[in-house]
Design a protein around this motif. Structure first.
Motif, PDB file in Angstrom:
ATOM      1  N   ILE A   1      19.955  22.322  46.354  1.00 54.30           N
ATOM      2  CA  ILE A   1      21.292  22.524  45.775  1.00 54.30           C
ATOM      3  C   ILE A   1      21.603  24.002  45.979  1.00 54.30           C
ATOM      4  O   ILE A   1      20.825  24.883  45.579  1.00 54.30           O
ATOM      5  CB  ILE A   1      21.343  22.148  44.278  1.00 54.30           C
ATOM      6  CG1 ILE A   1      21.047  20.654  44.118  1.00 54.30           C
ATOM      7  CG2 ILE A   1      22.709  22.502  43.684  1.00 54.30           C
ATOM      8  CD1 ILE A   1      20.943  20.179  42.672  1.00 54.30           C
ATOM      9  N   ILE A   2      22.717  24.261  46.643  1.00 60.35           N
ATOM     10  CA  ILE A   2      23.082  25.638  46.988  1.00 60.35           C
ATOM     11  C   ILE A   2      24.450  25.906  46.386  1.00 60.35           C
ATOM     12  O   ILE A   2      25.321  25.028  46.405  1.00 60.35           O
ATOM     13  CB  ILE A   2      23.061  25.820  48.527  1.00 60.35           C
ATOM     14  CG1 ILE A   2      23.167  27.285  48.909  1.00 60.35           C
ATOM     15  CG2 ILE A   2      24.114  25.003  49.258  1.00 60.35           C
ATOM     16  CD1 ILE A   2      22.693  27.580  50.340  1.00 60.35           C
ATOM     17  N   THR A   3      24.637  27.098  45.813  1.00 59.79           N
ATOM     18  CA  THR A   3      25.924  27.331  45.153  1.00 59.79           C
ATOM     19  C   THR A   3      26.325  28.803  45.086  1.00 59.79           C
ATOM     20  O   THR A   3      25.475  29.671  44.865  1.00 59.79           O
ATOM     21  CB  THR A   3      25.903  26.715  43.722  1.00 59.79           C
ATOM     22  OG1 THR A   3      27.204  26.849  43.144  1.00 59.79           O
ATOM     23  CG2 THR A   3      24.879  27.364  42.813  1.00 59.79           C
ATOM     24  N   ASN A   4      27.608  29.020  45.329  1.00 58.37           N
ATOM     25  CA  ASN A   4      28.226  30.324  45.092  1.00 58.37           C
ATOM     26  C   ASN A   4      29.295  30.085  44.027  1.00 58.37           C
ATOM     27  O   ASN A   4      30.476  29.944  44.332  1.00 58.37           O
ATOM     28  CB  ASN A   4      28.858  30.846  46.384  1.00 58.37           C
ATOM     29  CG  ASN A   4      29.611  32.150  46.170  1.00 58.37           C
ATOM     30  OD1 ASN A   4      29.443  32.822  45.146  1.00 58.37           O
ATOM     31  ND2 ASN A   4      30.458  32.508  47.123  1.00 58.37           N
ATOM     32  N   PRO A   5      28.860  29.990  42.764  1.00 61.09           N
ATOM     33  CA  PRO A   5      29.805  29.607  41.709  1.00 61.09           C
ATOM     34  C   PRO A   5      30.610  30.824  41.246  1.00 61.09           C
ATOM     35  O   PRO A   5      30.309  31.945  41.658  1.00 61.09           O
ATOM     36  CB  PRO A   5      28.862  29.147  40.591  1.00 61.09           C
ATOM     37  CG  PRO A   5      27.660  30.015  40.761  1.00 61.09           C
ATOM     38  CD  PRO A   5      27.521  30.286  42.231  1.00 61.09           C
ATOM     39  N   PRO A   6      31.626  30.632  40.385  1.00 54.85           N
ATOM     40  CA  PRO A   6      32.299  31.802  39.829  1.00 54.85           C
ATOM     41  C   PRO A   6      31.280  32.602  39.014  1.00 54.85           C
ATOM     42  O   PRO A   6      30.591  32.020  38.169  1.00 54.85           O
ATOM     43  CB  PRO A   6      33.354  31.189  38.896  1.00 54.85           C
ATOM     44  CG  PRO A   6      33.465  29.745  39.294  1.00 54.85           C
ATOM     45  CD  PRO A   6      32.140  29.366  39.851  1.00 54.85           C
TER      46      PRO A   6
ATOM     47  N   ILE B   1      36.068  40.639  32.395  1.00 52.90           N
ATOM     48  CA  ILE B   1      36.688  41.970  32.589  1.00 52.90           C
ATOM     49  C   ILE B   1      36.844  42.276  34.081  1.00 52.90           C
ATOM     50  O   ILE B   1      37.904  42.733  34.516  1.00 52.90           O
ATOM     51  CB  ILE B   1      35.852  43.068  31.876  1.00 52.90           C
ATOM     52  CG1 ILE B   1      35.970  42.866  30.370  1.00 52.90           C
ATOM     53  CG2 ILE B   1      36.310  44.472  32.276  1.00 52.90           C
ATOM     54  CD1 ILE B   1      35.138  43.792  29.526  1.00 52.90           C
ATOM     55  N   GLU B   2      35.804  41.981  34.869  1.00 49.79           N
ATOM     56  CA  GLU B   2      35.923  42.214  36.327  1.00 49.79           C
ATOM     57  C   GLU B   2      37.084  41.407  36.906  1.00 49.79           C
ATOM     58  O   GLU B   2      37.839  41.896  37.740  1.00 49.79           O
ATOM     59  CB  GLU B   2      34.622  41.810  37.036  1.00 49.79           C
ATOM     60  CG  GLU B   2      33.502  42.810  36.854  1.00 49.79           C
ATOM     61  CD  GLU B   2      32.128  42.261  37.287  1.00 49.79           C
ATOM     62  OE1 GLU B   2      31.246  43.092  37.532  1.00 49.79           O
ATOM     63  OE2 GLU B   2      31.930  41.022  37.349  1.00 49.79           O
ATOM     64  N   THR B   3      37.228  40.146  36.419  1.00 47.51           N
ATOM     65  CA  THR B   3      38.302  39.297  36.958  1.00 47.51           C
ATOM     66  C   THR B   3      39.661  39.848  36.552  1.00 47.51           C
ATOM     67  O   THR B   3      40.564  39.951  37.391  1.00 47.51           O
ATOM     68  CB  THR B   3      38.158  37.838  36.472  1.00 47.51           C
ATOM     69  OG1 THR B   3      36.795  37.459  36.577  1.00 47.51           O
ATOM     70  CG2 THR B   3      39.009  36.889  37.290  1.00 47.51           C
TER      71      THR B   3
ATOM     72  N   ILE C   1      42.851  41.011  38.808  1.00 55.02           N
ATOM     73  CA  ILE C   1      44.215  40.463  38.651  1.00 55.02           C
ATOM     74  C   ILE C   1      45.211  41.622  38.507  1.00 55.02           C
ATOM     75  O   ILE C   1      46.272  41.635  39.119  1.00 55.02           O
ATOM     76  CB  ILE C   1      44.290  39.470  37.461  1.00 55.02           C
ATOM     77  CG1 ILE C   1      43.457  38.224  37.797  1.00 55.02           C
ATOM     78  CG2 ILE C   1      45.738  39.091  37.139  1.00 55.02           C
ATOM     79  CD1 ILE C   1      43.268  37.239  36.667  1.00 55.02           C
ATOM     80  N   THR C   2      44.825  42.641  37.727  1.00 54.89           N
ATOM     81  CA  THR C   2      45.702  43.812  37.561  1.00 54.89           C
ATOM     82  C   THR C   2      45.965  44.485  38.903  1.00 54.89           C
ATOM     83  O   THR C   2      47.058  44.964  39.171  1.00 54.89           O
ATOM     84  CB  THR C   2      45.034  44.845  36.597  1.00 54.89           C
ATOM     85  OG1 THR C   2      44.570  44.142  35.467  1.00 54.89           O
ATOM     86  CG2 THR C   2      45.990  45.937  36.185  1.00 54.89           C
ATOM     87  N   LYS C   3      44.943  44.492  39.753  1.00 60.53           N
ATOM     88  CA  LYS C   3      45.119  45.125  41.076  1.00 60.53           C
ATOM     89  C   LYS C   3      45.859  44.205  42.049  1.00 60.53           C
ATOM     90  O   LYS C   3      45.972  44.516  43.233  1.00 60.53           O
ATOM     91  CB  LYS C   3      43.759  45.492  41.661  1.00 60.53           C
ATOM     92  CG  LYS C   3      43.153  46.720  40.997  1.00 60.53           C
ATOM     93  CD  LYS C   3      41.858  47.125  41.697  1.00 60.53           C
ATOM     94  CE  LYS C   3      41.031  48.069  40.854  1.00 60.53           C
ATOM     95  NZ  LYS C   3      39.592  47.806  40.947  1.00 60.53           N
ATOM     96  N   GLY C   4      46.293  43.016  41.571  1.00 68.01           N
ATOM     97  CA  GLY C   4      47.108  42.136  42.418  1.00 68.01           C
ATOM     98  C   GLY C   4      46.306  41.063  43.135  1.00 68.01           C
ATOM     99  O   GLY C   4      46.727  40.566  44.182  1.00 68.01           O
ATOM    100  N   LEU C   5      45.152  40.663  42.543  1.00 67.28           N
ATOM    101  CA  LEU C   5      44.322  39.607  43.146  1.00 67.28           C
ATOM    102  C   LEU C   5      45.161  38.390  43.535  1.00 67.28           C
ATOM    103  O   LEU C   5      45.947  37.899  42.732  1.00 67.28           O
ATOM    104  CB  LEU C   5      43.255  39.173  42.128  1.00 67.28           C
ATOM    105  CG  LEU C   5      42.421  37.946  42.494  1.00 67.28           C
ATOM    106  CD1 LEU C   5      41.358  38.317  43.528  1.00 67.28           C
ATOM    107  CD2 LEU C   5      41.745  37.352  41.260  1.00 67.28           C
TER     108      LEU C   5
ATOM    109  N   LYS D   1      36.007  33.691  37.969  1.00 76.19           N
ATOM    110  CA  LYS D   1      35.824  34.041  36.563  1.00 76.19           C
ATOM    111  C   LYS D   1      34.689  33.254  35.917  1.00 76.19           C
ATOM    112  O   LYS D   1      34.769  32.037  35.810  1.00 76.19           O
ATOM    113  CB  LYS D   1      37.146  33.751  35.851  1.00 76.19           C
ATOM    114  CG  LYS D   1      37.270  34.297  34.478  1.00 76.19           C
ATOM    115  CD  LYS D   1      38.712  34.129  34.034  1.00 76.19           C
ATOM    116  CE  LYS D   1      38.797  34.482  32.631  1.00 76.19           C
ATOM    117  NZ  LYS D   1      39.411  34.232  31.623  1.00 76.19           N
ATOM    118  N   GLY D   2      33.650  33.960  35.489  1.00 70.03           N
ATOM    119  CA  GLY D   2      32.455  33.277  34.981  1.00 70.03           C
ATOM    120  C   GLY D   2      32.146  33.546  33.518  1.00 70.03           C
ATOM    121  O   GLY D   2      31.001  33.422  33.098  1.00 70.03           O
ATOM    122  N   GLY D   3      33.157  33.957  32.719  1.00 69.30           N
ATOM    123  CA  GLY D   3      32.907  34.180  31.280  1.00 69.30           C
ATOM    124  C   GLY D   3      32.523  35.615  30.987  1.00 69.30           C
ATOM    125  O   GLY D   3      32.519  36.479  31.866  1.00 69.30           O
TER     126      GLY D   3
END
Ligand code: GLN
Length: 284
Positions: free
Chosen positions: A186-191, A196-198, A202-206, A214-216
């Motif tokens: 099982i391979i994963t690149n989850p959020p 705060i990073e997310t 978003i503030t920078k216009g993501l 976003k992972g909590g």
């Protein structure tokens, strides 16, 4: 009309003088013009003295304006190179990052020398970059790509057809909710970004889907669930491979250890930063 040289210089200057924090304004301007004119970057560089026609110039300036609004170059061109392959992308999927090639290589290290009848689940697949790259390297793999997003799975299926020339199995599922069966890997690149990073992004216009990032509070909300639930979907001795941020890897290794995984390893990316954690399902 302007020459190609002047047009690229103009695009570069607009990007440099905008609020956009692109580290590569010249390259962005070059890629966008080569996309607009549908010629390679090399051909474009060789065409510096030629003049551009008005229609192409206008659509180029439009693409530069989109870039100023922080659209990733890949969303504007609709494609991104990953693991030597060209993937379709749109704003429903995260643009595949070079960092994630480490995840693919870690799986290939496990698969090398093994019979190619291995079954793999690429959980939170997005564009399918990870699973499809693996199946491209080892065509006999039995691959299932899953994601919570129907739109992302459409992109994944499109990539499977264009890159592998075949349809792969996909499953619309919130993590393991709709998954059945047992897998070798099982391979994963989850959020996994923190809230705060997310919100900073978003503030920078993501423009990329926050659901993919976003992972909590500590970024580990999904990773904790994945570690706990994956053992129910792994064959004995099967491997779980997870991508994360550099500063999360030790904590993830601890969680895997306390959940009974063995042979836990932290694998570094090309820039020598901790990037992937792998572990094997122990006997239950
Ligand atoms: N590596 C990505 C970034 O830093 C995050 C990917 C993810 O959350 N899966 O933008």
């Amino acid at each position: 009309m302007k020459t190609i040289r002047e047009t690229i210089a103009e695009g570069t200057a607009v990007l440099q003088n905008s609020d956009l924090s692109s580290d590569t304004p010249f390259l962005d301007a070059l890629v966008l013009l080569s996309h607009t004119l549908e010629i390679s970057k090399e051909k474009l560089l060789a065409s510096y003295p030629d003049r551009i026609d008005k229609n192409h110039y206008d659509s180029y300036i439009l693409s530069i304006k989109k870039r100023v609004l922080n659209y990733p170059v890949s969303y504007i061109t609709g494609k991104k190179e990953f693991f030597g392959l060209t993937f379709h992308v749109n704003d429903k999927v995260l643009v595949p990052r070079p960092d994630s090639e480490t995840l693919v290589e870690s799986a290939l290290d496990i698969l090398n020398g093994s019979p190619d009848k291995f079954s793999i689940l690429d959980l939170c697949t997005g564009s399918g970059a990870i699973g499809i790259s693996l199946k491209h390297s080892i065509p006999g793999l039995d691959l299932l790509c899953s994601d919570i997003s129907k739109e992302a799975l459409e992109v994944c299926r499109k990539n499977s057809k264009s890159i592998l020339g075949l349809e792969i199995q996909t499953c619309e599922s919130n993590l393991f909710d709709k998954i059945t069966g047992e897998f070798d890997i099982i391979i994963t690149n989850p959020p996994y970004l923190t809230d705060i990073e997310t919100s900073d992004m978003i503030t920078k216009g993501l423009q990329e889907p926050p659901i993919a990032l976003k992972g909590g509070k500590d970024g580990l909300d999904y990773i904790r669930i994945i570690i706990m639930e994956a053992s129910g979907f792994l064959k004995e001795g099967g491997a779980l491979l997870i991508e994360s941020s550099i500063d999360q890897t030790e904590r993830i290794a601890e969680i895997m250890f306390s959940e009974g995984y063995c042979s836990i390893k932290i694998i570094k990316d090309l820039t020598e930063r901790n990037r992937v954690i792998s572990g094997l399902r122990g006997s239950q």
